[in-house]
Design a protein around this motif. Structure first.
Motif, short mmCIF file in Angstrom:
data_model
loop_
_atom_site.label_atom_id
_atom_site.label_comp_id
_atom_site.label_asym_id
_atom_site.label_seq_id
_atom_site.Cartn_x
_atom_site.Cartn_y
_atom_site.Cartn_z
N LEU A 179 27.32 60.79 78.54
CA LEU A 179 26.18 60.93 77.70
C LEU A 179 25.26 59.53 77.74
CD1 LEU A 179 27.76 63.03 74.84
CD2 LEU A 179 26.03 64.02 76.45
N ALA A 180 26.06 58.50 77.52
CA ALA A 180 25.53 57.05 77.41
C ALA A 180 25.04 56.87 78.66
CB ALA A 180 26.65 55.91 77.23
N ALA A 181 25.72 57.21 79.87
CA ALA A 181 24.91 57.11 81.15
C ALA A 181 23.56 57.75 81.48
CB ALA A 181 25.85 57.23 82.12
N GLY A 182 23.68 58.93 80.77
CA GLY A 182 22.23 59.69 80.74
C GLY A 182 21.42 59.02 80.06
N LEU A 183 21.70 58.89 78.68
CA LEU A 183 20.62 58.00 78.00
C LEU A 183 20.06 56.67 78.60
CD1 LEU A 183 22.38 58.57 74.39
CD2 LEU A 183 20.50 59.61 75.40
N THR A 184 20.91 55.96 79.18
CA THR A 184 20.76 54.80 79.90
C THR A 184 19.46 55.09 81.09
OG1 THR A 184 22.61 53.79 79.14
CG2 THR A 184 21.38 52.92 81.11
N ALA A 232 24.72 73.14 80.66
CA ALA A 232 24.29 72.88 79.16
C ALA A 232 25.27 73.62 78.79
CB ALA A 232 22.97 72.97 79.32
N ALA A 233 25.47 75.00 78.93
CA ALA A 233 26.56 75.61 78.25
C ALA A 233 27.75 75.15 77.70
CB ALA A 233 26.70 77.20 78.89
N LEU A 234 28.24 74.34 78.72
CA LEU A 234 29.61 73.59 78.44
C LEU A 234 29.70 72.67 77.05
CD1 LEU A 234 30.52 72.90 82.16
CD2 LEU A 234 31.48 74.79 80.62
N ARG A 235 28.34 72.32 76.76
CA ARG A 235 28.42 71.38 75.43
C ARG A 235 29.15 71.85 74.36
NH1 ARG A 235 23.55 73.81 75.71
NH2 ARG A 235 22.38 74.16 74.04
N HIS A 236 29.38 73.37 74.16
CA HIS A 236 30.15 73.74 73.06
C HIS A 236 31.41 74.16 73.56
CE1 HIS A 236 26.14 73.84 71.35
NE2 HIS A 236 25.78 74.91 72.02
N HIS A 237 31.75 73.78 74.66
CA HIS A 237 33.32 74.16 74.87
C HIS A 237 34.45 73.39 74.23
CE1 HIS A 237 36.59 75.21 77.72
NE2 HIS A 237 35.86 75.98 78.35
N PRO A 238 35.44 74.22 73.84
CA PRO A 238 36.59 73.28 73.16
C PRO A 238 37.27 72.21 73.80
CG PRO A 238 37.01 75.63 73.66
CD PRO A 238 35.71 75.49 73.94
N ASP A 239 37.26 72.45 75.29
CA ASP A 239 37.91 71.19 76.03
C ASP A 239 37.09 70.35 76.38
OD1 ASP A 239 39.44 69.92 78.04
OD2 ASP A 239 40.54 71.76 78.72
N PRO A 240 37.47 69.25 76.10
CA PRO A 240 36.67 68.03 76.33
C PRO A 240 36.44 67.63 77.88
CG PRO A 240 38.73 67.44 75.46
CD PRO A 240 38.75 68.69 75.12
N LEU A 241 37.40 68.28 78.77
CA LEU A 241 37.28 68.01 79.99
C LEU A 241 35.91 69.00 80.51
CD1 LEU A 241 40.82 67.85 81.45
CD2 LEU A 241 39.25 66.25 81.15
N GLN A 298 27.32 64.08 67.85
CA GLN A 298 28.47 64.99 67.30
C GLN A 298 29.54 64.75 68.21
OE1 GLN A 298 27.01 68.79 67.69
NE2 GLN A 298 25.21 68.59 66.49
N GLU A 299 29.61 64.04 69.43
CA GLU A 299 30.60 63.88 70.33
C GLU A 299 31.65 63.26 69.69
OE1 GLU A 299 33.28 64.86 72.71
OE2 GLU A 299 31.37 65.85 73.12
N GLU A 300 32.94 63.40 69.70
CA GLU A 300 34.03 62.64 69.15
C GLU A 300 35.12 62.02 70.39
OE1 GLU A 300 36.04 64.72 66.26
OE2 GLU A 300 34.53 64.62 64.83
N ASP A 301 35.09 62.67 71.62
CA ASP A 301 35.98 62.34 72.51
C ASP A 301 35.14 61.10 73.58
OD1 ASP A 301 36.76 62.63 75.51
OD2 ASP A 301 38.39 63.71 74.43
N PRO A 302 35.85 60.19 73.63
CA PRO A 302 35.29 58.95 74.24
C PRO A 302 35.04 59.02 75.78
CG PRO A 302 37.49 58.50 74.02
CD PRO A 302 37.06 59.66 72.94
#
Length: 414
Positions: free
Chosen positions: A273-278, A214-223, A263-267
């Motif tokens: 995120l979409a898979a988790g919502l689904t 969960a803490a990684l959601r604020h990480h600057p690296d999209p990976l 807020q997420e911009e990286d596809p």
């Protein structure tokens, strides 16, 4: 004059990568494995050494496991699993392991599969394998292996991570993250292995993983954000709470994913995120899915349309409109998923069947067949001619086998 014995037809089929012929030679008229003899084990080794996952999968699914001799030792003192580990063939190694190959069998030097994977992960590549570093089309650095002139992905780290998890070895979360991020392509097998090793923990070891991911959601690296999102959604996915028991992760997941997705911009990050919502049970997860079917990334759209089945069945007009639009999507997988989502749409609405009928002329066969199957299951006969043309030419190796079986069952028991 001595004439050499002709090669067994099964070995010829394997050399030709002919999965249909392999299936025919392995199964009798009733679909029961019947082939025995040394040629079956030889076929397994041949497919594994050729890195032919399709043929290997056919052998593992349809041959007699005893005849395959998964733990048999070859002239070099190695099992098929050890040979796959040595050659960095992650998909081959994991397929053999899941089929029952014993990772504890050691080679002549006393190294089992885990020790061999750790050795090559630490020191380099296996016998007859050459490592090279290249850049992909986007300029990202990728590591490849050249094995007998064939280029494959470097899979030693993925194999090591998989075997550590299967052997109950707890690899630190930070190390799993580092292993994944060392490969810039998130579809590299080390990403899946690292996510499973993190998300698959149980008991007191799991909450710290949740917090770290969960803490990684604020990480600057999209990976890093991708890894965190994928671990979180898999923790929820792997939860074994029964249908009558509320999942302890479902609500926290949606609490995290809803604002994150906005807020997420990286596809790439948007995909888990979409898979988790689904996959979530929390009704709040349904709200963003229709909009996500219009996301620029095809995988995000595919996940979103896959999550709209229930809303379509319930007659939600926004969900139905989104799915109908997706039957005309530029991506084949999205169109195919949209056809499936229309199966349970209201029977008194002609729009779903009309959209499926329009897909019968789709340029991709998979979409045409899926549309015809859904029409047949909805008792609409406009796709029958297409399905009838497949009768008798689809075998168990075909992706259409079970959908056509569902149609047959439906027609038999309407």
């Amino acid at each position: 004059m001595h004439m050499p014995h002709p090669e067994h037809p099964l070995l010829t089929a394997v050399r030709n990568s002919d999965t249909e012929a392999v299936a025919t030679l392995l199964l009798d008229a009733y679909g029961t494995p019947h082939a025995h003899g040394p040629h079956v084990a030889a076929a397994l080794r041949l497919a594994a050494d050729a890195l032919d996952h399709r043929v290997l999968d056919a052998l593992l699914k349809q041959a007699d496991l005893d005849a395959l001799d998964l733990n048999g030792i070859d002239a070099d003192g190695r099992t098929p699993l050890l040979r796959a580990v040595d050659r960095s063939a992650h998909d081959i190694a994991t397929a053999l392991h899941f089929a029952g190959a014993d990772p504890r069998v050691a080679d002549r030097e006393g190294r089992d599969a885990l020790a061999l994977a750790r050795h090559w992960h630490t020191t380099g590549t296996g016998a007859g394998v050459h490592r090279r570093t290249v850049r992909d089309g986007d300029g990202a650095i990728c590591r490849e292996l050249v094995i007998g002139g064939q280029t494959v992905r470097d899979g030693h780290t993925a194999i090591l991570t998989h075997l550590e998890w299967c052997c109950g070895i707890t690899t630190p979360f930070a190390e799993l993250l580092d292993r994944a991020m060392a490969e810039p392509e998130v579809d590299h097998p080390v990403w899946g292995a690292a996510v499973v090793a993190a998300a698959g923990r149980e008991g007191p070891a799991l909450p710290p993983v949740w917090d770290a991911a969960a803490a990684l959601r604020h990480h600057p690296d999209p990976l890093a954000r991708y890894f965190g999102a994928e671990v979180l959604r898999c923790i929820n996915l792997y939860d074994e709470s029964g249908e009558d028991e509320e999942s302890p992760f479902d609500t926290p997941l949606i609490d995290l994913f809803l604002p994150w997705a906005e807020q997420e911009e990286d596809p790439r990050v948007m995909r888990p995120l979409a898979a988790g919502l689904t996959g979530a049970m929390d009704p709040r997860a349904e709200k963003p899915l229709p909009a996500l079917t219009r996301h620029p990334d095809a995988q995000v759209r595919s996940w979103a349309v896959g999550g709209l089945h229930w809303q379509v069945q319930q007659g939600n007009t926004d969900a139905l409109a989104a799915v109908l639009a997706c039957t005309r999507d530029a991506n084949t997988g999205v169109r195919e998923g949209a056809c499936r989502a229309l199966l349970r749409a209201r029977a008194d609405d002609p729009a779903p069947c009309d959209a499926l009928a329009a897909c019968l002329s789709d340029p991709e066969e998979a979409v045409r067949v899926t549309a015809a199957v859904q029409l047949a299951l909805r008792d609409d006969h406009r796709g029958d001619a297409l399905l009838d043309a497949l009768d008798g030419i689809v075998d168990r190796t075909s992706p259409y086998y079970w959908p056509l079986h569902d149609v047959w069952q439906h027609r038999r028991n309407p």
